[in-house]
Scaffold this active site. Structure first.
Site, PDB file in Angstrom:
ATOM      1  N   ASN A 233       0.859  -1.189   0.000  1.00 13.28           N
ATOM      2  CA  ASN A 233       0.000   0.000   0.000  1.00 13.28           C
ATOM      3  C   ASN A 233       0.891   1.234   0.000  1.00 13.28           C
ATOM      4  O   ASN A 233       2.118   1.133  -0.038  1.00 13.28           O
ATOM      5  CB  ASN A 233      -0.948  -0.018   1.197  1.00 13.28           C
ATOM      6  CG  ASN A 233      -0.175  -0.142   2.496  1.00 13.28           C
ATOM      7  OD1 ASN A 233       0.585   0.736   2.860  1.00 13.28           O
ATOM      8  ND2 ASN A 233      -0.338  -1.274   3.180  1.00 13.28           N
ATOM      9  N   ASP A 302      -3.981  -6.746   4.807  1.00 12.91           N
ATOM     10  CA  ASP A 302      -4.960  -7.661   5.410  1.00 12.91           C
ATOM     11  C   ASP A 302      -4.902  -9.049   4.787  1.00 12.91           C
ATOM     12  O   ASP A 302      -5.305 -10.021   5.409  1.00 12.91           O
ATOM     13  CB  ASP A 302      -6.379  -7.088   5.245  1.00 12.91           C
ATOM     14  CG  ASP A 302      -6.605  -5.891   6.155  1.00 12.91           C
ATOM     15  OD1 ASP A 302      -5.999  -5.855   7.250  1.00 12.91           O
ATOM     16  OD2 ASP A 302      -7.362  -4.974   5.771  1.00 12.91           O
ATOM     17  N   LYS A 312       8.370 -16.810 -11.395  1.00 11.65           N
ATOM     18  CA  LYS A 312       7.613 -15.660 -11.886  1.00 11.65           C
ATOM     19  C   LYS A 312       6.311 -16.137 -12.554  1.00 11.65           C
ATOM     20  O   LYS A 312       6.345 -17.082 -13.357  1.00 11.65           O
ATOM     21  CB  LYS A 312       8.472 -14.887 -12.887  1.00 11.65           C
ATOM     22  CG  LYS A 312       7.835 -13.594 -13.305  1.00 11.65           C
ATOM     23  CD  LYS A 312       8.692 -12.852 -14.299  1.00 11.65           C
ATOM     24  CE  LYS A 312       7.951 -11.616 -14.761  1.00 11.65           C
ATOM     25  NZ  LYS A 312       8.381 -11.154 -16.058  1.00 11.65           N
ATOM     26  N   PHE A 350      -4.498   2.900  14.808  1.00 10.37           N
ATOM     27  CA  PHE A 350      -4.793   3.936  13.814  1.00 10.37           C
ATOM     28  C   PHE A 350      -5.877   3.401  12.887  1.00 10.37           C
ATOM     29  O   PHE A 350      -6.042   2.188  12.754  1.00 10.37           O
ATOM     30  CB  PHE A 350      -3.539   4.279  12.999  1.00 10.37           C
ATOM     31  CG  PHE A 350      -2.739   5.397  13.595  1.00 10.37           C
ATOM     32  CD1 PHE A 350      -2.050   5.213  14.781  1.00 10.37           C
ATOM     33  CD2 PHE A 350      -2.673   6.639  12.975  1.00 10.37           C
ATOM     34  CE1 PHE A 350      -1.316   6.242  15.346  1.00 10.37           C
ATOM     35  CE2 PHE A 350      -1.942   7.677  13.531  1.00 10.37           C
ATOM     36  CZ  PHE A 350      -1.268   7.484  14.719  1.00 10.37           C
ATOM     37  N   LYS A 364     -13.605  -0.236  15.195  1.00  8.04           N
ATOM     38  CA  LYS A 364     -12.248  -0.793  15.374  1.00  8.04           C
ATOM     39  C   LYS A 364     -11.781  -0.619  16.819  1.00  8.04           C
ATOM     40  O   LYS A 364     -11.159  -1.513  17.401  1.00  8.04           O
ATOM     41  CB  LYS A 364     -11.262  -0.109  14.421  1.00  8.04           C
ATOM     42  CG  LYS A 364     -11.456  -0.549  12.977  1.00  8.04           C
ATOM     43  CD  LYS A 364     -10.549   0.184  11.999  1.00  8.04           C
ATOM     44  CE  LYS A 364     -11.002  -0.113  10.574  1.00  8.04           C
ATOM     45  NZ  LYS A 364     -10.298   0.662   9.560  1.00  8.04           N
ATOM     46  N   LYS A 368     -11.104  -4.120  18.655  1.00 10.31           N
ATOM     47  CA  LYS A 368      -9.689  -4.467  18.879  1.00 10.31           C
ATOM     48  C   LYS A 368      -9.239  -4.114  20.304  1.00 10.31           C
ATOM     49  O   LYS A 368      -8.051  -4.122  20.602  1.00 10.31           O
ATOM     50  CB  LYS A 368      -8.814  -3.776  17.832  1.00 10.31           C
ATOM     51  CG  LYS A 368      -9.228  -4.133  16.385  1.00 10.31           C
ATOM     52  CD  LYS A 368      -8.181  -3.744  15.368  1.00 10.31           C
ATOM     53  CE  LYS A 368      -8.716  -3.885  13.950  1.00 10.31           C
ATOM     54  NZ  LYS A 368      -7.670  -3.914  12.936  1.00 10.31           N
TER      55      LYS A 368
END
Ligand code: CTP
Length: 441
Positions: A233, A302, A312, A350, A364, A368
């Site tokens: 990301n 995730d 490959k 976060f 969250k 969590k």
């Protein structure tokens, strides 16, 4: 370190120490800028420094005799005191008393080692030992000297003793090695000097995280698909690195578990480099039991390919490709389940959202088992991955007494530099932990 600041009715007194590095030429620019900007500057040079730049250069730039030898003419030197009177005495003590700030630029590995050990074998080191004002050290040296664990240990010890540092920058060094070791630019050093004078509170305040163990995660993870490709990301790690540096400056022992980023490892922080979410999970689960405060700022992937292809992946004329992904461990959720129940471990997550910020973040926070959750919306101007600022909403579990049915207590924070925000977040976490441990006592 006691703070002694210019009263505002006279110029600031800056004592500039120059040691033997090729970067000594940059100290000329620094001395010149400081003088032009209205400071009174006195320069002291080690013997080695005088091989690189002549003291006369500094005499001319600062309109004051540069200090070099410990005993210039006789055992005692003549100096002018704060009232303009000629006096005879040991002038390094007078210089130490005169200074509002001591700045060592460039500082060699040798002089940093002497500061750490309290060695006072020349004018410069004797004056630094005698000075009680804020001291700023700007290292410059070969990358391998800088990275040598002995130098890093000396820097860490100097920090413990209250010295501030302006980190060297990376690039091609005079010795033709490439890496960290170039003296910071004079403008950056001047900004750090200004911060010494702006920071009354910092000097006076006790460090709110002194001796606490702080664990931070930062950056993206990379999940391999085959030997040349991976899923990742846009995280740059800036927020997590700012948190690690702020925690260090607030007195904590900091461990930073970092995904692949292009930021320099912060000094005085234990950095554990990881690649995949599972590596990050292993590094965190090993260290979490010893952490007083844990902040998970990493953007963890995730999902991953269950097995990365050993070769490959070839097109073979295909126009579509379906990847079968399996979920990664949720590290924050694991920590929430395993934290001590006496409140002595504070956990902060976060959340990066693109819609329904508060609802998603509150979910969250609860799911969590976090003590705090810092949420940001990727679409807010000034928020997001590569920016130096952030715009966040801080969520904490609702106070049952006051808010019967609310999902979380919410505080919106306007746009702030990530560095200042890091400090604000850690201040809140220190307060939470303080309140928890008071309750438990
Ligand atoms: N996190 C984690 N491990 C994961 C995923 C997320 O530790 N496998 C942590 C992040 O470091 C962050 C928090 O959980 O502190 C929220 O991460 P985020 O990606 O916003 O949320 P997710 O739980 O992954 O949920 P979603 O992707 O559905 O928004």
């Amino acid at each position: 370190m006691s703070a002694k600041h210019s009263s505002g009715t006279r110029p600031r007194h800056i004592l500039l120490g120059v040691t033997g590095s090729i970067a000594a030429f940059k100290a000329c620019q620094l001395a010149s800028n400081l003088t032009k900007h209205g400071n009174e500057v006195r320069v002291m040079m080690t013997d080695a420094a005088t091989r690189f730049v002549g003291p006369v250069t500094f005499d001319s730039l600062t309109h004051t005799a540069t200090r070099t030898a410990m005993f210039p003419a006789s055992e005692y030197a003549t100096y002018t005191d704060g009232f303009g009177e000629a006096r005879v005495g040991v002038s390094h003590i007078e210089d130490a008393k005169w200074a509002d700030a001591v700045v060592i630029a460039p500082a060699t590995a040798n002089v940093i080692a002497k500061f750490a050990a309290g060695i006072a074998d020349d004018y410069l080191t004797s004056t630094v030992l005698a000075a009680t004002c804020p001291k700023l050290v700007c290292p410059a040296m070969n990358v391998h000297m800088y990275e040598n664990p002995v130098t890093q240990r000396n820097i860490a010890e100097c920090r413990e003793l209250g010295f501030r540092f302006v980190d060297p920058t990376s690039g091609l060094l005079a010795c033709q090695d490439v890496g960290k070791g170039r003296l910071a630019e004079p403008e950056d050093i001047e900004r750090a000097i200004d911060a010494l004078f702006d920071d009354d509170a910092d000097d006076a305040a006790p460090m709110p995280l002194r001796d606490l163990e702080v664990l931070v995660t930062a950056g993206p993870t990379q999940e391999p698909l085959d030997p040349v490709r991976y899923l990742t990301n846009h995280s740059t790690g800036k927020m997590g690195y700012a948190l690690a540096e702020a925690a260090r400056d607030m007195g904590a022992h900091v461990t930073l578990v970092s995904g692949p980023v292009s930021l320099d490892a912060p000094e005085g922080v234990d950095v554990v480099d990881v690649t995949t979410a599972r590596d990050m999970f292993a590094a965190v689960s090993e260290r979490f039991p010893g952490a007083d405060i844990t902040v998970m700022a990493a953007a963890v992937g995730d999902f991953r390919a269950e097995t990365a292809s050993p070769q490959k992946i070839k097109k073979h004329g295909r126009t579509t490709l379906t990847l079968e992904l399996v979920s990664n461990p949720d590290i924050l959720a694991w920590a929430g389940e395993h934290k001590r129940t006496d409140g002595s471990q504070v956990l902060c997550g976060f959340a990066m959202e693109t819609e329904h910020l508060v609802e998603n973040a509150a979910r969250k926070l609860a799911e969590k088992h976090c003590d705090m959750l810092v949420a940001n919306n990727l679409r807010d101007p000034g928020a997001g991955f590569a920016t130096d600022t952030n715009v966040v909403t801080i969520l904490t579990p609702p106070d049952d007494v006051d808010h019967d049915h609310s999902i979380a207590d919410i505080e919106r924070i306007g746009r702030m530099p990530k560095t200042g925000l890091a400090r604000l977040i850690l201040d809140r976490l220190a307060a939470l932990r303080g309140a928890n441990t008071l309750q438990a006592a």
